[in-house]
Design a protein around this motif. Structure first.
Motif, PDB file in Angstrom:
ATOM      1  N   ASP A 145       1.580   1.478  -4.639  1.00 15.41           N
ATOM      2  CA  ASP A 145       2.052   0.300  -3.897  1.00 15.41           C
ATOM      3  C   ASP A 145       3.554   0.371  -3.591  1.00 15.41           C
ATOM      4  OD1 ASP A 145       2.780   0.111  -6.556  1.00 15.41           O
ATOM      5  OD2 ASP A 145       2.367  -2.034  -6.733  1.00 15.41           O
ATOM      6  N   ASN A 146       4.086   1.587  -3.415  1.00 14.18           N
ATOM      7  CA  ASN A 146       5.525   1.710  -3.157  1.00 14.18           C
ATOM      8  C   ASN A 146       5.964   0.961  -1.900  1.00 14.18           C
ATOM      9  OD1 ASN A 146       6.612   2.977  -5.338  1.00 14.18           O
ATOM     10  ND2 ASN A 146       6.440   5.058  -4.511  1.00 14.18           N
ATOM     11  N   ALA A 147       5.113   0.939  -0.867  1.00 12.73           N
ATOM     12  CA  ALA A 147       5.498   0.221   0.357  1.00 12.73           C
ATOM     13  C   ALA A 147       5.706  -1.257   0.028  1.00 12.73           C
ATOM     14  CB  ALA A 147       4.416   0.388   1.423  1.00 12.73           C
ATOM     15  N   ALA A 148       4.758  -1.842  -0.710  1.00 17.62           N
ATOM     16  CA  ALA A 148       4.869  -3.261  -1.062  1.00 17.62           C
ATOM     17  C   ALA A 148       6.062  -3.499  -1.987  1.00 17.62           C
ATOM     18  CB  ALA A 148       3.580  -3.724  -1.741  1.00 17.62           C
ATOM     19  N   ARG A 149       6.303  -2.574  -2.921  1.00 14.57           N
ATOM     20  CA  ARG A 149       7.390  -2.742  -3.895  1.00 14.57           C
ATOM     21  C   ARG A 149       8.747  -2.788  -3.192  1.00 14.57           C
ATOM     22  NH1 ARG A 149       7.864   1.711  -7.368  1.00 14.57           N
ATOM     23  NH2 ARG A 149       8.605   0.452  -9.107  1.00 14.57           N
ATOM     24  N   PHE A 150       8.975  -1.803  -2.301  1.00 16.26           N
ATOM     25  CA  PHE A 150      10.313  -1.757  -1.710  1.00 16.26           C
ATOM     26  C   PHE A 150      10.452  -2.688  -0.503  1.00 16.26           C
ATOM     27  CE2 PHE A 150      10.231   1.885  -4.528  1.00 16.26           C
ATOM     28  CZ  PHE A 150      11.362   1.579  -5.265  1.00 16.26           C
ATOM     29  N   ALA A 151       9.331  -3.136   0.064  1.00 16.70           N
ATOM     30  CA  ALA A 151       9.411  -4.192   1.070  1.00 16.70           C
ATOM     31  C   ALA A 151       9.816  -5.502   0.381  1.00 16.70           C
ATOM     32  CB  ALA A 151       8.074  -4.355   1.781  1.00 16.70           C
TER      33      ALA A 151
ATOM     34  N   GLY B  31      15.463   0.876   3.418  1.00 15.68           N
ATOM     35  CA  GLY B  31      15.432   1.030   4.878  1.00 15.68           C
ATOM     36  C   GLY B  31      15.005  -0.234   5.623  1.00 15.68           C
ATOM     37  N   LEU B  32      14.151  -1.053   4.978  1.00 19.10           N
ATOM     38  CA  LEU B  32      13.700  -2.263   5.681  1.00 19.10           C
ATOM     39  C   LEU B  32      14.781  -3.342   5.738  1.00 19.10           C
ATOM     40  CD1 LEU B  32       9.944  -2.863   4.729  1.00 19.10           C
ATOM     41  CD2 LEU B  32      10.919  -1.711   6.718  1.00 19.10           C
ATOM     42  N   VAL B  33      15.842  -3.185   4.944  1.00 21.38           N
ATOM     43  CA  VAL B  33      16.869  -4.240   4.917  1.00 21.38           C
ATOM     44  C   VAL B  33      17.541  -4.391   6.291  1.00 21.38           C
ATOM     45  CG1 VAL B  33      19.021  -4.998   3.855  1.00 21.38           C
ATOM     46  CG2 VAL B  33      17.211  -4.025   2.426  1.00 21.38           C
ATOM     47  N   PRO B  34      18.090  -3.310   6.880  1.00 26.80           N
ATOM     48  CA  PRO B  34      18.695  -3.477   8.209  1.00 26.80           C
ATOM     49  C   PRO B  34      17.678  -3.956   9.242  1.00 26.80           C
ATOM     50  CG  PRO B  34      19.337  -1.374   7.260  1.00 26.80           C
ATOM     51  CD  PRO B  34      18.264  -1.938   6.377  1.00 26.80           C
ATOM     52  N   ALA B  35      16.432  -3.509   9.111  1.00 28.27           N
ATOM     53  CA  ALA B  35      15.404  -3.918  10.065  1.00 28.27           C
ATOM     54  C   ALA B  35      15.151  -5.423   9.945  1.00 28.27           C
ATOM     55  CB  ALA B  35      14.120  -3.125   9.812  1.00 28.27           C
ATOM     56  N   LEU B  36      14.939  -5.912   8.730  1.00 26.13           N
ATOM     57  CA  LEU B  36      14.677  -7.344   8.536  1.00 26.13           C
ATOM     58  C   LEU B  36      15.892  -8.183   8.917  1.00 26.13           C
ATOM     59  CD1 LEU B  36      12.736  -7.123   5.149  1.00 26.13           C
ATOM     60  CD2 LEU B  36      11.779  -7.855   7.356  1.00 26.13           C
TER      61      LEU B  36
ATOM     62  N   GLN C 250       0.498  -2.789   8.242  1.00 26.95           N
ATOM     63  CA  GLN C 250      -0.111  -4.077   8.614  1.00 26.95           C
ATOM     64  C   GLN C 250      -0.065  -5.056   7.439  1.00 26.95           C
ATOM     65  OE1 GLN C 250      -3.705  -2.254   9.976  1.00 26.95           O
ATOM     66  NE2 GLN C 250      -3.210  -2.579  12.144  1.00 26.95           N
ATOM     67  N   ALA C 251      -0.286  -4.519   6.238  1.00 23.89           N
ATOM     68  CA  ALA C 251      -0.303  -5.394   5.059  1.00 23.89           C
ATOM     69  C   ALA C 251       1.066  -6.043   4.829  1.00 23.89           C
ATOM     70  CB  ALA C 251      -0.730  -4.596   3.831  1.00 23.89           C
ATOM     71  N   LEU C 252       2.126  -5.406   5.303  1.00 23.70           N
ATOM     72  CA  LEU C 252       3.468  -5.950   5.064  1.00 23.70           C
ATOM     73  C   LEU C 252       3.821  -7.087   6.013  1.00 23.70           C
ATOM     74  CD1 LEU C 252       5.543  -2.701   4.359  1.00 23.70           C
ATOM     75  CD2 LEU C 252       4.515  -4.290   2.725  1.00 23.70           C
ATOM     76  N   GLN C 253       2.989  -7.293   7.021  1.00 23.46           N
ATOM     77  CA  GLN C 253       3.222  -8.380   7.979  1.00 23.46           C
ATOM     78  C   GLN C 253       4.609  -8.315   8.615  1.00 23.46           C
ATOM     79  OE1 GLN C 253       2.140 -12.073   6.081  1.00 23.46           O
ATOM     80  NE2 GLN C 253       0.154 -11.292   5.530  1.00 23.46           N
ATOM     81  N   LEU C 254       4.950  -7.143   9.062  1.00 21.13           N
ATOM     82  CA  LEU C 254       6.204  -6.954   9.793  1.00 21.13           C
ATOM     83  C   LEU C 254       5.908  -7.160  11.281  1.00 21.13           C
ATOM     84  CD1 LEU C 254       7.311  -3.737   7.868  1.00 21.13           C
ATOM     85  CD2 LEU C 254       8.252  -6.053   7.596  1.00 21.13           C
ATOM     86  N   PRO C 255       6.932  -7.348  12.116  1.00 24.83           N
ATOM     87  CA  PRO C 255       6.662  -7.538  13.545  1.00 24.83           C
ATOM     88  C   PRO C 255       5.836  -6.363  14.094  1.00 24.83           C
ATOM     89  CG  PRO C 255       8.957  -7.989  13.047  1.00 24.83           C
ATOM     90  CD  PRO C 255       8.352  -7.454  11.785  1.00 24.83           C
TER      91      PRO C 255
END
Ligand code: ADP
Length: 502
Positions: free
Chosen positions: A109-115, A146-151, A180-185
């Motif tokens: 679940d690394n994607a969920a953890r770091f998101a 990496g998602l920080v600048p994006a968000l 998709q599970a992260l509900q990003l744009p």
């Protein structure tokens, strides 16, 4: 200036590699330069245990977290830097490493953890955590952030963002289902945003959306814009080259100073080099090698992965056995490299010492007790061990790449004559070239006066964090100014606008 420094590891809280050294040292150096900088990390059990006193200063409801996420506040040990730990037991309270299970597999679940971590960083960056503090700039590091600048790009009135690449080879790649599970744009699933050859790349969140990019040496900043080193992202990095800076890492000379090092049996300085010899004997004893002070010892410490060029060393074992030298290697990593080294050690126990594992004290002893430090890396964003070895009077022998090229001056004729040489440099990923460099080192080692000059020149080099921090502060100011007064089209994409090509 107020800065929030986001990282997935920081020495001495939790460490898997050089990123932890940077995250433990740079904020402290910036704080000492009288700027406000706060460090934020996930609350792994080790980080909580090593942080000392902590108190809960906020609770956040975040997408992806079943329970409220607590923000624990404390201090980065041995510093005045305020520390925030993002405490979501569902994501971070587990045994094993920050990215991998105790068996060494990536957490599923690394994607969920770091998101989740990125969302918490954004809440603090936007002053929505009730901490009554808003940074001017958020400094993000590697794919885990990496998602920080994006968000943040979705937020009006956001702080400026800087994204530092410590190693382009680690990209945080995940499937479409995980995206998709992260509900990003949904429009982020595009090659102009996060999508990378059919997968989601956390790293691209930083590379595409941050106001500015940096990496950890000027040479690596150039190299990653080429297909050879670009890991498929060279086009994007070339596109953003006007906003890509290389700043060499520093060394924390409180930890890495042979004159005061508590982890070595005999402290020494450039004037008491005979004491270095005592460390060499201790090193030979530790590795059960014949204690011969006159035989040069070549040392290596590092992750046993392809990047570090250990295979080149293995290829040369038959040649090295013919030479008057010993070799000691400490590392952990790919099982096949570990096994090959163990085998070499088993066959040649009087010439080769190998320790598989992670051992901070032994790393210090190898720096202190070796005569030459081997770093034949295929690529090396910055590299820290060559900087340590300079200070320990152990000339580094390196391949001319990344930060190695920027920090080691080859002992060729003119450099030796001018007393500017600090080590040995070879050009290509080629065992024959490595061997020639080893032979040059052996030749010079036999000329004790010249060798002493080489050692002492290396020991005089200054790679302190104060130097690097001054360069980062200059960059922070530039990025903030640009964020407040954008002037050209190279800035990170605004909402709904295509910003870069992959
Ligand atoms: P990387 O970040 O690619 O691992 P660096 O040279 O930038 O490489 O930093 C590696 C850091 O980790 C150094 O401080 C090095 O001493 C330490 N290190 C790596 N492997 C080991 C090990 N097996 N035991 C002790 N320290 C290690």
């Amino acid at each position: 200036m107020d800065c929030l420094f986001a990282s997935s590891e920081a020495h001495p809280l939790i460490k898997t590699g050089g990123l932890a050294d940077v995250s433990g040292s740079l904020p402290r150096a910036i704080k000492n330069a009288k700027h406000e900088i706060r460090l934020i990390l996930p609350a792994y059990p080790a980080a909580v245990a090593n942080a000392g006193a902590l108190n809960c200063v906020a609770e956040l409801s975040l997408p992806g977290a079943a329970a409220p996420v607590r923000i624990l506040q404390g201090r980065l040990p041995h510093s005045r830097v305020r520390l925030y730990l993002v405490d979501s037991p569902q994501h971070f309270d587990r045994p094993g490493g920050p990215y991998a299970t105790p068996a060494g597999d990536d957490w599923p679940d690394n994607a969920a953890r770091f998101a989740l971590f990125a969302r918490a960083v954004c809440e603090i960056a936007m002053d929505r955590a009730g901490l009554d503090w808003k940074p001017d700039l958020v400094h993000c590091n590697d794919w885990q952030t990496g998602l920080v600048p994006a968000l943040l790009s979705l937020q009006a009135g956001r702080p400026a963002t800087l994204f530092t690449i410590h190693n382009l080879a680690y990209q945080g790649l995940f499937s479409l289902a995980e995206f998709q599970a992260l509900q990003l744009p949904m429009d982020w699933w595009s090659m102009h945003r996060l999508e990378f050859h059919g997968r989601m790349s956390f790293l691209k969140g930083g590379l595409v959306f941050a106001d500015w990019l940096s990496t950890v040496s000027p040479t690596y900043a150039r190299e990653i814009r080429t297909p050879e080193f670009g890991c498929g992202l060279d086009g994007l990095l070339e596109h953003r080259k006007a906003r890509l800076t290389g700043i060499l890492n520093g060394v924390d000379y409180r930890d890495w100073n042979p004159g005061r090092d508590r982890l070595i049996p005999h402290t020494y300085t450039a004037r008491t080099l005979r004491l270095k010899l005592e460390n060499k004997i201790a090193l030979q004893e530790t590795f059960e090698l014949p204690p011969r002070p006159q035989i040069p010892v070549f040392g290596h410490v590092g992750r046993l992965v392809e990047q570090k060029g250990v295979q080149l060393i293995l290829d040369l074992v038959p040649e090295l056995l013919q030479r008057p030298m010993q070799m000691v290697i400490l590392g952990t990593g790919q099982p096949e490299l570990e096994a090959a080294l163990q085998k070499a050690r088993y066959r040649h126990p009087t010439k080769i010492g190998v320790r598989i594992g992670y051992d901070e004290a032994l790393a210090h002893l190898i720096e202190a007790g070796s005569d030459v430090f081997l770093m034949p890396s295929l690529f090396e964003p910055c590299g820290l061990n060559q900087l340590y070895s300079l200070r320990y009077g152990t000339p580094p022998l390196v391949r001319r790449t990344g930060g190695l090229a920027d920090s080691v001056i080859d002992a060729d004729g003119p450099n030796l004559y001018q007393q500017t040489a600090t080590g040995f440099v070879f050009d290509d990923v080629d065992a024959a070239q490595l061997l020639r460099a080893i032979d040059r080192a052996l030749n010079l080692y036999a000329q004790q006066r010249v060798w002493k000059d080489l050692v002492q020149t290396g020991m005089r080099q200054d790679y302190s964090w104060e130097r690097s921090a001054a360069a980062y502060l200059e960059l922070y100011e530039k990025v903030m100014e640009l964020h407040l007064r954008p002037t050209d089209t190279q800035s990170a994409p605004a909402r709904g606008e295509a910003g870069a090509t992959a």
